[in-house]
Motif scaffolding. Structure first.
Motif, PDB file in Angstrom:
ATOM      1  N   LYS A  33       0.836  -1.200   0.000  1.00 21.95           N
ATOM      2  CA  LYS A  33       0.000   0.000   0.000  1.00 21.95           C
ATOM      3  C   LYS A  33       0.875   1.256   0.000  1.00 21.95           C
ATOM      4  CE  LYS A  33      -3.985  -2.027   2.360  1.00 21.95           C
ATOM      5  NZ  LYS A  33      -4.774  -2.047   3.598  1.00 21.95           N
ATOM      6  N   GLN A  37       1.151   4.091  -2.917  1.00 22.29           N
ATOM      7  CA  GLN A  37       0.970   5.511  -2.631  1.00 22.29           C
ATOM      8  C   GLN A  37       2.177   6.321  -3.105  1.00 22.29           C
ATOM      9  OE1 GLN A  37      -1.691   7.126  -1.637  1.00 22.29           O
ATOM     10  NE2 GLN A  37      -0.634   9.077  -1.681  1.00 22.29           N
ATOM     11  N   LYS A  40       2.013   6.668  -6.812  1.00 25.11           N
ATOM     12  CA  LYS A  40       1.055   7.697  -7.224  1.00 25.11           C
ATOM     13  C   LYS A  40       1.662   9.083  -7.053  1.00 25.11           C
ATOM     14  CE  LYS A  40      -3.191   5.158  -6.154  1.00 25.11           C
ATOM     15  NZ  LYS A  40      -4.372   5.082  -5.273  1.00 25.11           N
TER      16      LYS A  40
END
Length: 97
Positions: A33, A37, A40
């Motif tokens: 995760k 992130q 991104k």
């Protein structure tokens, strides 16, 4: 032959190993995760940098045009100053028009 105590001990070890595996899987999931992130955020930064680069390219192109225009104006200005003097010199010295 395994006794019931051996079986219970193996089951306890299996339960402990399962808990450790679950913990490791949770850690890996959290890391995935976080990595997603970060990816991104990195993609967003690259997009912003690309937009800034395009803006900079446009500004440089415009600046080049402006500098070229100044050069042309300076050339015309110089010609305007030199031409009358040259006509006078050519006429006086060489009898040319």
């Amino acid at each position: 032959m395994a006794t019931s105590e051996d079986v219970w001990q193996l089951l306890a070890e299996l339960a402990t190993a399962q808990k450790e595996t679950d913990l490791l899987l949770k850690e890996v999931s959290q890391q995935q995760k976080e990595t997603a992130q970060q990816q991104k955020e990195t993609d967003l930064l690259f997009k912003e940098i690309s937009q800034q680069q395009k803006a900079t390219d446009r500004q440089l192109k415009e600046l080049g045009k402006q500098i070229g225009g100044l050069g042309a104006k300076f050339g015309s200005f110089t010609e305007g100053l030199a031409l009358p003097s040259m006509e006078t010199i050519l006429g006086q010295q060489f009898g040319m028009e």
